[in-house]
Design a protein around this motif. Structure first.
Motif, PDB file in Angstrom:
ATOM      1  N   ALA A  10      32.595  30.827  20.488  1.00  0.00           N
ATOM      2  CA  ALA A  10      33.295  31.732  19.585  1.00  0.00           C
ATOM      3  C   ALA A  10      32.653  31.690  18.201  1.00  0.00           C
ATOM      4  CB  ALA A  10      34.769  31.348  19.505  1.00  0.00           C
ATOM      5  N   GLU A  11      32.963  32.694  17.398  1.00  0.00           N
ATOM      6  CA  GLU A  11      32.338  32.837  16.084  1.00  0.00           C
ATOM      7  C   GLU A  11      32.628  31.651  15.173  1.00  0.00           C
ATOM      8  OE1 GLU A  11      31.789  36.512  12.874  1.00  0.00           O
ATOM      9  OE2 GLU A  11      33.326  36.612  14.423  1.00  0.00           O
ATOM     10  N   ASP A  12      33.804  31.057  15.305  1.00  0.00           N
ATOM     11  CA  ASP A  12      34.156  29.925  14.445  1.00  0.00           C
ATOM     12  C   ASP A  12      34.034  28.587  15.155  1.00  0.00           C
ATOM     13  OD1 ASP A  12      34.797  31.192  11.896  1.00  0.00           O
ATOM     14  OD2 ASP A  12      36.415  32.186  13.005  1.00  0.00           O
ATOM     15  N   ASP A  13      33.279  28.556  16.256  1.00  0.00           N
ATOM     16  CA  ASP A  13      32.950  27.284  16.894  1.00  0.00           C
ATOM     17  C   ASP A  13      31.867  26.582  16.090  1.00  0.00           C
ATOM     18  OD1 ASP A  13      34.765  27.554  18.921  1.00  0.00           O
ATOM     19  OD2 ASP A  13      33.320  28.159  20.453  1.00  0.00           O
ATOM     20  N   PRO A  14      31.822  25.240  16.141  1.00  0.00           N
ATOM     21  CA  PRO A  14      30.817  24.505  15.360  1.00  0.00           C
ATOM     22  C   PRO A  14      29.416  24.700  15.890  1.00  0.00           C
ATOM     23  CG  PRO A  14      32.073  23.010  16.753  1.00  0.00           C
ATOM     24  CD  PRO A  14      32.739  24.347  16.855  1.00  0.00           C
ATOM     25  N   ALA A  15      28.448  24.667  14.977  1.00  0.00           N
ATOM     26  CA  ALA A  15      27.039  24.860  15.340  1.00  0.00           C
ATOM     27  C   ALA A  15      26.146  23.733  14.829  1.00  0.00           C
ATOM     28  CB  ALA A  15      26.527  26.198  14.800  1.00  0.00           C
ATOM     29  N   VAL A  16      26.433  23.213  13.641  1.00  0.00           N
ATOM     30  CA  VAL A  16      25.525  22.262  12.992  1.00  0.00           C
ATOM     31  C   VAL A  16      26.312  21.205  12.225  1.00  0.00           C
ATOM     32  CG1 VAL A  16      23.648  21.996  11.307  1.00  0.00           C
ATOM     33  CG2 VAL A  16      23.751  24.046  12.700  1.00  0.00           C
ATOM     34  N   ILE A  17      25.783  19.981  12.235  1.00  0.00           N
ATOM     35  CA  ILE A  17      26.257  18.932  11.330  1.00  0.00           C
ATOM     36  C   ILE A  17      25.080  18.496  10.476  1.00  0.00           C
ATOM     37  CG2 ILE A  17      27.158  16.577  11.108  1.00  0.00           C
ATOM     38  CD1 ILE A  17      28.494  16.948  13.854  1.00  0.00           C
ATOM     39  N   LEU A  18      25.230  18.601   9.165  1.00  0.00           N
ATOM     40  CA  LEU A  18      24.252  18.060   8.227  1.00  0.00           C
ATOM     41  C   LEU A  18      24.960  17.055   7.334  1.00  0.00           C
ATOM     42  CD1 LEU A  18      22.134  21.135   7.055  1.00  0.00           C
ATOM     43  CD2 LEU A  18      21.637  19.511   8.878  1.00  0.00           C
ATOM     44  N   TYR A  19      24.316  15.932   7.118  1.00  0.00           N
ATOM     45  CA  TYR A  19      24.962  14.856   6.365  1.00  0.00           C
ATOM     46  C   TYR A  19      24.697  14.979   4.873  1.00  0.00           C
ATOM     47  CZ  TYR A  19      26.594  12.457  10.470  1.00  0.00           C
ATOM     48  OH  TYR A  19      27.283  12.146  11.620  1.00  0.00           O
ATOM     49  N   THR A  20      25.767  14.744   4.115  1.00  0.00           N
ATOM     50  CA  THR A  20      25.686  14.739   2.662  1.00  0.00           C
ATOM     51  C   THR A  20      26.385  13.487   2.177  1.00  0.00           C
ATOM     52  OG1 THR A  20      26.229  15.944   0.630  1.00  0.00           O
ATOM     53  CG2 THR A  20      27.786  16.135   2.453  1.00  0.00           C
TER      54      THR A  20
ATOM     55  N   PRO B 294      12.921  19.065   3.408  1.00  0.00           N
ATOM     56  CA  PRO B 294      13.176  18.606   4.780  1.00  0.00           C
ATOM     57  C   PRO B 294      14.116  19.538   5.545  1.00  0.00           C
ATOM     58  CG  PRO B 294      13.490  16.826   3.187  1.00  0.00           C
ATOM     59  CD  PRO B 294      13.391  18.092   2.402  1.00  0.00           C
ATOM     60  N   LEU B 295      13.925  19.598   6.850  1.00  0.00           N
ATOM     61  CA  LEU B 295      14.751  20.446   7.709  1.00  0.00           C
ATOM     62  C   LEU B 295      16.177  19.940   7.845  1.00  0.00           C
ATOM     63  CD1 LEU B 295      12.086  21.422  10.343  1.00  0.00           C
ATOM     64  CD2 LEU B 295      13.656  23.055   9.279  1.00  0.00           C
ATOM     65  N   PHE B 296      16.463  18.712   7.414  1.00  0.00           N
ATOM     66  CA  PHE B 296      17.848  18.248   7.452  1.00  0.00           C
ATOM     67  C   PHE B 296      18.612  18.666   6.199  1.00  0.00           C
ATOM     68  CE2 PHE B 296      15.158  14.575   6.195  1.00  0.00           C
ATOM     69  CZ  PHE B 296      15.623  14.342   4.908  1.00  0.00           C
ATOM     70  N   HIS B 297      18.024  19.553   5.398  1.00  0.00           N
ATOM     71  CA  HIS B 297      18.679  20.167   4.246  1.00  0.00           C
ATOM     72  C   HIS B 297      18.954  21.643   4.539  1.00  0.00           C
ATOM     73  CE1 HIS B 297      17.281  17.296   0.776  1.00  0.00           C
ATOM     74  NE2 HIS B 297      18.020  16.700   1.673  1.00  0.00           N
ATOM     75  N   ILE B 298      20.006  22.193   3.925  1.00  0.00           N
ATOM     76  CA  ILE B 298      20.295  23.613   4.119  1.00  0.00           C
ATOM     77  C   ILE B 298      19.184  24.493   3.561  1.00  0.00           C
ATOM     78  CG2 ILE B 298      22.806  23.332   4.188  1.00  0.00           C
ATOM     79  CD1 ILE B 298      22.844  24.443   1.268  1.00  0.00           C
ATOM     80  N   ALA B 299      18.447  24.009   2.556  1.00  0.00           N
ATOM     81  CA  ALA B 299      17.385  24.829   1.958  1.00  0.00           C
ATOM     82  C   ALA B 299      16.354  25.227   3.003  1.00  0.00           C
ATOM     83  CB  ALA B 299      16.727  24.069   0.811  1.00  0.00           C
ATOM     84  N   SER B 300      15.976  24.285   3.867  1.00  0.00           N
ATOM     85  CA  SER B 300      14.932  24.577   4.848  1.00  0.00           C
ATOM     86  C   SER B 300      15.479  25.068   6.179  1.00  0.00           C
ATOM     87  CB  SER B 300      14.071  23.329   5.081  1.00  0.00           C
ATOM     88  OG  SER B 300      13.193  23.125   4.005  1.00  0.00           O
ATOM     89  N   LEU B 301      16.623  24.524   6.625  1.00  0.00           N
ATOM     90  CA  LEU B 301      17.148  24.915   7.934  1.00  0.00           C
ATOM     91  C   LEU B 301      17.937  26.219   7.840  1.00  0.00           C
ATOM     92  CD1 LEU B 301      17.425  24.238  10.908  1.00  0.00           C
ATOM     93  CD2 LEU B 301      19.476  22.904  10.372  1.00  0.00           C
ATOM     94  N   HIS B 302      19.046  26.199   7.138  1.00  0.00           N
ATOM     95  CA  HIS B 302      19.927  27.375   7.072  1.00  0.00           C
ATOM     96  C   HIS B 302      19.291  28.552   6.346  1.00  0.00           C
ATOM     97  CE1 HIS B 302      22.595  24.322   8.356  1.00  0.00           C
ATOM     98  NE2 HIS B 302      23.720  24.822   7.905  1.00  0.00           N
ATOM     99  N   ASN B 303      18.499  28.256   5.305  1.00  0.00           N
ATOM    100  CA  ASN B 303      18.017  29.323   4.435  1.00  0.00           C
ATOM    101  C   ASN B 303      16.536  29.636   4.583  1.00  0.00           C
ATOM    102  OD1 ASN B 303      20.355  30.069   2.385  1.00  0.00           O
ATOM    103  ND2 ASN B 303      20.480  27.880   2.799  1.00  0.00           N
TER     104      ASN B 303
END
Length: 555
Positions: free
Chosen positions: A192-202, A256-265
């Motif tokens: 579903a649209e609001d099912d989880p897709a990614v976990i990134l640690y902060t 790094p790809l474990f950041h939203i800058a490189s993965l999500h964006n």
């Protein structure tokens, strides 16, 4: 002489109205999302798998490029389909399972991410700089079915409990599985649209990393934001934007790809737009990066300010042809107006291309963005809220404050994470029942434009990495010689801030800075280890309730 109406270039207001208004490609409507009505795009994909399958349309165009490899969209999709089939068949990975990646930037990182997405699994990006103790915590916290590592990180697993986890290496296991399952159909999962897709640690103020849980909707909304930005530029030149037209832009990846800058964006939206991702591998080397820009005719780059500072200091930068750069966005950490001026004076591409933004992991992408014109007219601004973002400045009671008044930056949008993985208390503290995210940052809205007045009270921003003192203090407290300690950020000319520690020991106790540094290095990633120390027998200042008065500490 006025320009004839038939040839006049459209203005920004006309373009925005046409794109986001009724019937427009980016028409904004209001819908219920997780129990709250928020603005969303009427035309949008619903699953990451849908986006992945559509990428075959880009064919032989470059998707992932490194110094010695060139992978087309077709080659990427075929490899992802094979890997996904292998994960499903050999290791029973299914929707909702976690597939973790612990590696440096490499095309296989991206392939592993998309393979998990095609199965409806949750991709977990682990920080490649973590030491075994931190890796162990994240694995126990996220409980992945499969962990994919590169050879260097495989060595860091010594002493880490991986029982119940299948560990696959990028150098040997992945190529073997991709070859074995070559020709497999791309799996499609029911999510579903609001099912989880990614976990990134902060990093979290509690001292342990928190897993920001992003949904299918979050990532797809980021994709549409980037498409919208492309569409605005296209339409402003008098051309018509179409999703089916591949973008000729070429983006440099240095974070790094474990950041939203490189993965999500970067990796995710460029799969949707048919653009190339030029990937720097290994540590940041100015000559390597400039060589990639020149060779690949890179058009867009979003360095952290530390990287941009090293570019400024590099005497040989003028030896490279950087004329292809038309987009230059400082990312992940704040930078001063004076620093931006230095970049504009030094590099011609920065004069018209330099932009800035404000965002955080919990929001998947930017919250506000400033154009080059914004920065010129209003130095220090972070711009206006981006598409579908509602932004308010609130006081301590949660009430909005008047324009020009300082308060906490709060935001609601399709980009806001579902919450923190397996941490209901932290989620409740960060997200209100009506889905407003409390960022913990403080700022002012003036004429619709955001200016930050203070970062989270104790956050240290070291070279684009978020460092929270509590985690380091808890580590140092484990040393038998330490009575109490406080960690804070101090100014650094290259990194922005460096980590400093004030350590209190009992009178007569002898301990050296090197001993403390060596102790911390065993338990913390290198960028969290203090580089400046003050060892004292004087107690730290505290307020009336016994809490540490951090702002009263001098270094």
């Amino acid at each position: 002489m006025s320009t004839p109406a038939s040839t006049a270039q459209p203005n920004v207001e006309e373009v925005l109205g046409r794109l986001t208004g009724p019937g427009g490609r980016f028409e904004i409507v209001t819908e219920q999302v997780l129990g709250t009505e928020i603005p969303v795009l009427a035309q949008r994909a619903r699953t990451m798998g849908e986006l992945l399958a559509a990428s075959r349309a880009w064919g032989d165009r470059d998707y992932l490029v490194t110094t010695d490899r060139r992978i087309s969209f077709t080659q990427h999709l075929d490899a992802v389909a094979a890997l996904a089939a292998a994960l499903r068949t050999e290791y029973s990975v299914a929707a909702g399972d976690r597939v973790a990646v612990l590696a440096a930037n490499t095309p296989e990182w991206v392939m592993a991410f998309w393979a998990a997405q095609s199965l409806g699994a949750i991709s977990v990006g682990l920080n490649g700089w973590w030491v075994p103790r931190e890796i162990d915590y994240a694995l126990r916290h996220s409980r992945p079915t499969v962990l994919i590592v590169d050879a260097k990180r495989a060595e860091a697993l010594t002493g880490v409990d991986t029982s119940g986890i299948t560990v696959l290496t990028m150098e040997s296991d992945l190529p073997q599985l991709i070859a074995e399952y070559a020709g497999a159909e791309l799996p499609r999962a029911e999510v579903a649209e609001d099912d989880p897709a990614v976990i990134l640690y902060t990093s979290g103020t509690s001292g342990k990393p928190k897993g920001a849980l992003h949904s299918q909707r979050n990532l797809l909304a980021v994709v549409d934001y980037h498409r919208f930005a492309d569409a605005v530029v296209t339409e402003l030149t008098g051309r018509t934007y179409r999703d089916s037209d591949p973008s000729p832009r070429r983006y440099l990846m240095t974070s790094p790809l474990f950041h939203i800058a490189s993965l999500h964006n970067l990796a995710v939206p460029r799969l949707a737009t048919g653009s190339a991702v030029v990937m720097n591998q290994g540590g940041f080397d100015v000559d390597t990066v400039l060589g990639l820009i020149e060779r690949e005719r890179v058009t867009h780059w979003g360095p952290v300010p530390t990287m941009a500072a090293r570019l400024l200091d590099h005497a040989g930068a003028d030896n490279y042809d950087l004329s292809s750069l038309t987009g230059f966005a400082l990312a992940s950490a704040p930078s001063s107006t004076a620093f931006k001026d230095r970049l504009r004076q030094r590099f011609p591409f920065a004069r018209d291309a330099l932009v800035d933004s404000y965002g955080l992991t919990e929001c998947s992408t930017a919250i506000a963005a400033a154009t080059a014109a914004d920065l010129e007219q209003t130095p220090g601004t972070l711009g206006r809220p981006i598409l579908t973002v509602a932004l308010e400045i609130r006081d301590q009671s949660g009430a909005p404050v008047p324009d020009g008044s300082e308060g906490e930056v709060c935001v609601r949008s399709p980009f806001v994470m579902l919450g923190y993985w397996d941490d209901a208390a932290a989620t409740a503290a960060a997200i209100t029942p009506d889905r407003w995210l409390r960022t913990g940052d403080y700022g002012v809205l003036e004429a619709g434009m955001l200016r930050l007045t203070g970062r989270r009270s104790d956050l240290i921003l070291r070279g684009g990495e978020n460092v929270y003192p509590t985690e380091i203090e808890q580590c140092l407290d484990e040393h038998p010689a330490v009575t109490e300690c406080a960690v804070l950020g101090v100014a650094h000319p290259d990194l922005g801030q460096e980590v400093a520690a004030v350590v209190v020991v009992d009178a007569g106790v002898r301990i050296t800075e090197q001993e403390l540094s060596d102790f911390a290095a065993v338990h913390l990633a290198y960028y969290k280890v203090p580089t400046r120390w003050r060892i004292t027998a004087e107690a730290l200042p505290r307020n009336a309730t016994g809490k540490l008065a951090r702002r009263s500490i001098e270094f």
